[in-house]
Design an enzyme around this catalytic site. Structure first.
Site, mmCIF file in Angstrom:
data_model
loop_
_atom_site.group_PDB
_atom_site.id
_atom_site.type_symbol
_atom_site.label_atom_id
_atom_site.label_comp_id
_atom_site.label_asym_id
_atom_site.label_seq_id
_atom_site.Cartn_x
_atom_site.Cartn_y
_atom_site.Cartn_z
ATOM 1 N N LYS A 179 -10.611 -0.530 0.959
ATOM 2 C CA LYS A 179 -10.398 -1.800 0.264
ATOM 3 C C LYS A 179 -10.046 -2.871 1.293
ATOM 4 O O LYS A 179 -9.275 -2.616 2.222
ATOM 5 C CB LYS A 179 -9.271 -1.647 -0.769
ATOM 6 C CG LYS A 179 -9.066 -2.874 -1.658
ATOM 7 C CD LYS A 179 -7.987 -2.636 -2.726
ATOM 8 C CE LYS A 179 -7.768 -3.857 -3.618
ATOM 9 N NZ LYS A 179 -6.729 -3.645 -4.632
ATOM 10 N N SER A 219 -7.765 -4.836 -9.576
ATOM 11 C CA SER A 219 -8.352 -5.570 -8.478
ATOM 12 C C SER A 219 -9.215 -4.726 -7.541
ATOM 13 O O SER A 219 -9.999 -5.277 -6.776
ATOM 14 C CB SER A 219 -7.250 -6.232 -7.661
ATOM 15 O OG SER A 219 -6.463 -5.260 -6.995
ATOM 16 N N SER A 226 -4.289 -1.757 -10.725
ATOM 17 C CA SER A 226 -5.491 -2.076 -9.939
ATOM 18 C C SER A 226 -6.246 -0.895 -9.359
ATOM 19 O O SER A 226 -7.340 -1.072 -8.828
ATOM 20 C CB SER A 226 -5.133 -3.030 -8.802
ATOM 21 O OG SER A 226 -4.942 -4.332 -9.287
#
Lengths: 95, 485
Positions: free
Chosen positions: B77, B152, B176
């Site tokens: 990420k 997210s 998330s």
């Protein structure tokens, strides 16, 4: 709880964020909606409750006050927008 | 082909010499090139570094000192700082930020010899539940390109669901990892607060943020946790506690396990079509010998309001470091210092990030601090105490991860509060600091449904065991989105 345009401008100033005048009403409306959501908190009495800052109520760990980092100024300043002689440059603050 | 293999299978193939890391890495890089334009799941693809890492991994395997993840490709990420690579956090503010150092999680993957394919797309500064707030454009859900992947960690979820990477890292502040895992048919684990180091993970809300794995199976998540977890003296809230082998208890029998069903997670807000597969999962656990216990988390309805004080307050403080002076975006021709701050931040941050900074600034401002921040922290304790009481009765808590399946792009982006409410079942877990998982459990309206499992502090092994047992009886986690087989 609702915020008006003047309050939004004041908060934006505190947060040091420029917001175009045209966008202020939009922020006032969405921020007010969020504060309405947040106001549900007042339904519960919390007089005798201790605030919780950490899930396990742990306190900050301390370490011995000795130098652990080497000087890497050049490396860190390589990503800075503007530097000179190892200093970060900003617009003149004092005349 | 390789993209249909799990991380565990690829690891075994590498160890057996059936494929080299360079071949595997090139295969996934080619697949990203061919397919990512459909879903926009990567911000940066680090081809050169990946092939160099793969070559080094092959040498390690040949020399006989490889670990389980040596040579295995994965995606990181873009919230993790990676030395020499753009670390953008999905923001224009950090579009030009080439990190001068590695996050601890990144160092750990490097030490393990894993191969980073690239950095995945995400909501800007991890603020969002749909991946629509990224400066690099929205990510699309591989199961239906008109729908959001969740957020997210939506880029990580979409990349793994589309088989562009066997696994990815995520971070979870209010859901998330679990919500995008649920919306994209993946297995995701948010560990106990403090279990995985936050050092070099760009901070959103420091008392809630926690990194974890996203993959196809619980077994793969266990392998990733073996690398990610551990004490780090560079993170002041890292917990000093021994790390178990997370694969060791995967096959424990679950007979006699007490599973709690909180009535608040099955109320009016839950789509009845989503409830069906969850009820089927409960029936299956019963068949497997688990005992089902009705429980209550009476303060959980307050978790969303509490979160929208605590998280913005902490983010307004954390994001004050983005000031146009030391790194990141700087406006043109500032006329004075205040103008430099205001325009750099006004131009660099997107709308949702600004909104949260403003709410946080307001909540922390003179005269409002007690009414908002302290009040929220008090309620946080009540929410946490609900879980403590529940875990006196049960071993794990089970419910849906999200009240609905993936929604259409643009459907909620104009109404922040409706977006926030999509995290209603996940946020309380962050406030309490507990570990939680999402596990593929079937479909509703032709879109994936995730089953949420919540454990007591540091009981990640138990959660992985409970998820693995379910995955031995079901094949939802094996299903691949059409067009990406």
């Amino acid at each position: 709880m609702s915020l008006d345009a003047e309050q939004v401008k004041k908060i934006a100033h505190l947060a040091r964020i420029e917001i175009n005048d045209a966008d202020i009403p939009g922020y006032a409306s969405t921020l007010s909606n969020i504060l309405d959501l947040v106001d549900q908190m007042s339904a519960v009495n919390t007089d005798d409750v201790e605030p919780m800052a950490h899930p396990m109520d742990a306190s900050q760990r301390l370490r011995a006050d000795v130098v652990t980092e080497t000087n890497q100024r050049d490396r860190f300043q390589s990503v800075a927008p503007k530097t000179e002689d190892g200093l970060y440059l900003v617009p003149q603050v004092i005349e | 082909m390789y993209h249909n293999k799990t991380l565990a299978e690829l690891s075994a193939m590498l160890q057996a010499g059936e494929v080299s890391s360079v071949e595997l890495t090139q295969y996934f890089l080619d697949r990203i090139k061919a397919k990512d334009s459909e879903i926009n799941s990567f911000i940066s693809v680090t081809e050169e570094q990946a092939l160099a890492q793969a070559k080094a991994a092959d040498e390690r395997i040949a020399a006989g000192n490889a670990g389980a993840l040596t040579g295995v490709p994965f995606a990181q990420k873009d919230i993790f700082c990676t030395e020499g690579v753009r670390s953008s956090c999905g923001s224009k503010m950090l579009d030009n930020f080439i990190s001068p150092y590695d996050a601890t999680v990144v160092s750990k993957f490097n030490t393990a010899g894993a191969v980073m394919l690239g950095k995945t797309n995400m909501d800007e500064f991890a603020m969002g539940s749909s991946n629509e707030t990224s400066f690099y454009g929205a990510v699309k859900n591989p199961w239906d390109l008109k729908k959001v992947p969740g957020g997210s960690s939506g880029g990580s979820a979409a990349a793994v669901a589309a088989r562009l990477a066997p696994a990815a890292t995520g971070t979870d502040t209010g859901g998330s990892i679990r919500q995008p895992a649920s919306l994209c048919n993946l297995t995701g684990l948010k560990p106990t607060y403090g279990r995985v180091s936050r050092y070099g993970m760009i901070a959103f809300a420091s008392s809630l943020d926690q990194a974890g794995p996203m993959a196809r199976t619980a077994q793969d998540c266990a392998l990733l946790m073996n690398v990610m977890a551990g004490f780090d003296e560079k993170d002041s809230t890292s917990i000093e506690k021994e790390v178990p082998d997370y694969t060791a208890e995967l096959n424990q029998p679950i007979k006699g396990l007490k599973i709690g069903l909180p009535k608040e997670f099955f109320g009016d807000g839950l789509d009845p079509e989503v409830a069906k597969p969850i009820q089927e999962a409960i029936a299956l656990y019963k068949e497997m010998g688990a005992e089902i216990v009705d429980i209550s988390l009476p303060n959980s309805a307050l978790s969303v309001p509490v979160y929208y004080v605590v998280a913005p307050a902490e983010c307004s403080s954390n994001l004050s470091r983005m000031d146009g002076v030391r790194f990141g975006h700087r406006c043109e021709e500032p006329k004075d210092l205040e103008d430099l701050y205001k325009r750099s931040r006004g131009e660099g941050f997107g709308e949702e990030v600004k909104r949260r900074i403003l709410i946080g600034t307001y909540a922390l401002s003179a005269g409002y601090y007690d009414a908002y921040y302290i009040k929220a922290q008090k309620l946080r304790r009540l929410i946490s105490d609900d879980f403590k009481k529940a875990f006196e009765q049960v071993d794990v808590i089970l419910g849906p991860t999200s009240p609905n399946v993936a929604f259409n792009m643009g459907e909620k982006s104009q109404d922040p509060v409706s977006m926030y409410l999509s995290d209603i079942y996940t946020i309380a877990v962050n406030l309490a600091g507990l570990p939680g998982m999402s596990v593929p459990a079937g479909f509703a309206h032709d879109m994936p449904v995730g089953l949420q499992l919540i454990g007591n502090y540091f009981e990640e092994s138990r959660l992985l065991n409970v998820a693995h047992a379910y995955q031995q009886q079901t094949d939802w986690h094996d299903l691949c989105p059409p067009g990406f087989e």
